[in-house]
Design a protein around this motif. Sequence first.
Motif, short mmCIF file in Angstrom:
data_model
loop_
_atom_site.label_atom_id
_atom_site.label_comp_id
_atom_site.label_asym_id
_atom_site.label_seq_id
_atom_site.Cartn_x
_atom_site.Cartn_y
_atom_site.Cartn_z
N ILE B 74 43.07 51.66 52.00
CA ILE B 74 44.13 50.67 51.82
C ILE B 74 43.75 49.73 50.68
O ILE B 74 44.54 49.45 49.80
N LYS B 75 42.53 49.23 50.76
CA LYS B 75 42.14 48.25 49.77
C LYS B 75 40.64 48.30 49.54
O LYS B 75 39.87 48.43 50.46
N LYS B 76 40.27 48.18 48.28
CA LYS B 76 38.85 48.09 47.98
C LYS B 76 38.71 47.02 46.92
O LYS B 76 39.38 47.05 45.89
N GLN B 77 37.84 46.04 47.17
CA GLN B 77 37.74 44.99 46.17
C GLN B 77 36.35 44.38 46.19
O GLN B 77 35.48 44.81 46.93
N PHE B 78 36.19 43.35 45.39
CA PHE B 78 34.89 42.70 45.28
C PHE B 78 34.51 42.05 46.58
O PHE B 78 35.35 41.71 47.39
N PRO B 79 33.23 41.84 46.79
CA PRO B 79 32.79 41.31 48.07
C PRO B 79 33.24 39.87 48.28
O PRO B 79 33.46 39.12 47.33
N ARG B 207 44.33 48.16 66.25
CA ARG B 207 43.05 47.59 66.62
C ARG B 207 42.22 47.50 65.36
O ARG B 207 42.29 48.39 64.51
N VAL B 208 41.44 46.43 65.25
CA VAL B 208 40.63 46.26 64.04
C VAL B 208 39.17 46.54 64.39
O VAL B 208 38.63 45.99 65.33
N SER B 209 38.53 47.43 63.61
CA SER B 209 37.07 47.59 63.75
C SER B 209 36.45 47.02 62.50
O SER B 209 36.72 47.51 61.41
N CYS B 210 35.61 46.04 62.67
CA CYS B 210 35.04 45.37 61.52
C CYS B 210 33.55 45.61 61.50
O CYS B 210 32.88 45.49 62.52
N ARG B 211 33.02 46.00 60.36
CA ARG B 211 31.57 46.16 60.21
C ARG B 211 31.10 45.22 59.12
O ARG B 211 31.70 45.18 58.04
N CYS B 212 30.05 44.50 59.40
CA CYS B 212 29.52 43.61 58.37
C CYS B 212 28.07 43.93 58.15
O CYS B 212 27.34 44.20 59.09
N SER B 213 27.66 43.87 56.88
CA SER B 213 26.23 43.99 56.64
C SER B 213 25.89 43.13 55.45
O SER B 213 26.76 42.72 54.68
N GLY B 214 24.62 42.81 55.33
CA GLY B 214 24.21 41.98 54.20
C GLY B 214 24.30 40.51 54.55
O GLY B 214 24.16 40.12 55.70
N THR B 215 24.56 39.68 53.55
CA THR B 215 24.48 38.24 53.77
C THR B 215 25.61 37.75 54.67
O THR B 215 25.45 36.79 55.41
N ILE B 216 26.74 38.44 54.64
CA ILE B 216 27.87 37.95 55.43
C ILE B 216 27.55 38.10 56.92
O ILE B 216 28.05 37.35 57.76
N PHE B 251 40.03 49.90 59.83
CA PHE B 251 38.60 49.85 59.68
C PHE B 251 38.29 48.97 58.48
O PHE B 251 38.82 49.17 57.41
N ILE B 252 37.41 47.97 58.68
CA ILE B 252 37.07 47.06 57.58
C ILE B 252 35.57 47.02 57.46
O ILE B 252 34.87 46.84 58.46
N VAL B 257 28.30 44.36 48.39
CA VAL B 257 28.71 45.11 47.20
C VAL B 257 30.22 45.28 47.13
O VAL B 257 30.79 45.35 46.06
N TYR B 258 30.88 45.36 48.28
CA TYR B 258 32.31 45.63 48.27
C TYR B 258 32.93 45.14 49.57
O TYR B 258 32.25 44.84 50.53
N SER B 259 34.28 45.09 49.57
CA SER B 259 35.03 44.93 50.82
C SER B 259 36.01 46.08 50.85
O SER B 259 36.78 46.26 49.90
N VAL B 260 36.00 46.85 51.92
CA VAL B 260 36.85 48.04 51.99
C VAL B 260 37.69 48.00 53.25
O VAL B 260 37.18 47.67 54.32
N VAL B 261 38.98 48.33 53.11
CA VAL B 261 39.86 48.43 54.27
C VAL B 261 40.46 49.82 54.29
O VAL B 261 40.93 50.30 53.27
#
Lengths: 132, 414
Positions: B74-79, B207-216, B251-252, B257-261
Amino acid sequence: MRLLTHNFLKCNEENCTGGYPLQIKLDDTSSENVKILEQDFNKEFVKNVLSKVDYDVLYNTAKQFGISLLFSYTSQHLEDEGFLNSIHHALFKIHIMEGSLICPQCHVSFPIKDGTLIYIYIYIYIYIYIYF
Amino acid sequence: MSEARGEPGSGTGAGARFFCTAGRGLERFLMREVRARLAATEVEYISGKVFFTTCSDLNMLKKLKSAERLFLLIKKQFPLISSVSKGKLFNEMQRLINEDPGSWLNAISIWKNLLELDAKKEKLSQRDDNQVKRKVGENEIIIAKKLKIEQMQKIEENRDCQLEKQIEEETLEQRDVTTKSENFQEEFQNDIEKAIDTHNQKDLTFRVSCRCSGTIRKAFTAQELGKVIGIAIMKHFGWKADLRNPKLEIFIHLNDVYSVVGIPVFRVPLASRAYIKTAGLRSTIAWAMASLADIKAGAFVLDPMCGLGTILLEAAKEWPDVYYVGADVSDSQLLGTWDNLKAAGLEDKIELLKVSVIARCVLWPMLYTARFMKLPGCPFGKSEGNVESDGNCHCLQKVLILLFLTFHLGKSLS
């Protein structure tokens, strides 16, 4: 274990030279020591495999199971479906279920139980190339 | 073949943009596979994900072997910058959703198209397949199920849950193998039902599945972020959230490095194969290793430490006209392999031996620099090779194999 596999096995005991081909000894005490299982016939595959097997060994082994193949073949026979079918039958369809393989030199025996061969060692040769 | 509607935001013309997650190190294999199997264009990768555009339909997409899961982009952009205040971050995330509703709706319509096309093909082919492949008893159960499913498509959403339970009960009574492959088909059928049932966009549950890694990840939990996004979606599109049984899963993934949906295309990950009953090695890695061996028709392939035979199974499915031999020192593993072979229907292709393995290393000095060897990205170097060797040596790869083997053999040879 198929006759195709048997074609590539040799005795791997230390200091045993010339332990090829291994002799097949069927286990007479068990009821079903040889099974014939169907397998799809693929002409190109059989031709490819035929070029890699040792044909004399195959001929002798097949004789032991009552299959008479041609003693030798020429490139003409490679196109003959009947010949290829007989090869396919000998190589792929015959399964030895109970028995053993015996080395003609040192008489070590490799048992075959329930279709699986227990073959003591496989040697893998790893070649490390050093570039100068 | 499915096509993307020509709406603004699709940006790719005739194909749809997908991305796959893949294990670290397998991205190169996946890129190669996606180009070869799906004729994909605009292939790019970031660590852990491969993005590509293709026109293929669901059947071809199902065949991807080195991917873990497949998503529609759906979307891919800067972090997102996580060092700002919470409020600002939440605003950023809401902007992610509100900014371009066209791309959301486009992706959802592509997803529905894919599933509908697949449903039609399934109905046509399965009526023939069932009669040929399966026995009469199972045949009747399957046809009854299909009729039930077709009836259900005309009834409201509430009954879907009950149907799934009925189907699950029935499948429990059948044999393992057919159960597994049918379960996958049930999952696909359920996806299709849900897609077709949403005549009106407002009926969509998500339903939203969110994965975070790194500083966030250090600053916020995935649940918090998932909640914010869920609320933003509800406000903006008017869909309802359903955590148990949603029609649409979003899925987010947020990292440095990126934000992807994306929307997952299949509920079941691609890495779980219908034909492998008990998996030993991860199926994606097994396929990658088999692909390194450069297997051609008529070859002989030996796996001297096959374990449960996963590598041989993957290879036999991909390259069928080859003679495979599997060997292992342990009886229990060989029994497991035999079960796996029977379940996959491949006992005539793969021969099993019980052996113990000794590796001998031969140092071979080369007095001239040979051609450039590419180092494969394969994470494990297990010994595996053709019985008829063609003299080609991937030097660094074999060194890795040697290192791994000395470790592995030292442990297991008795």
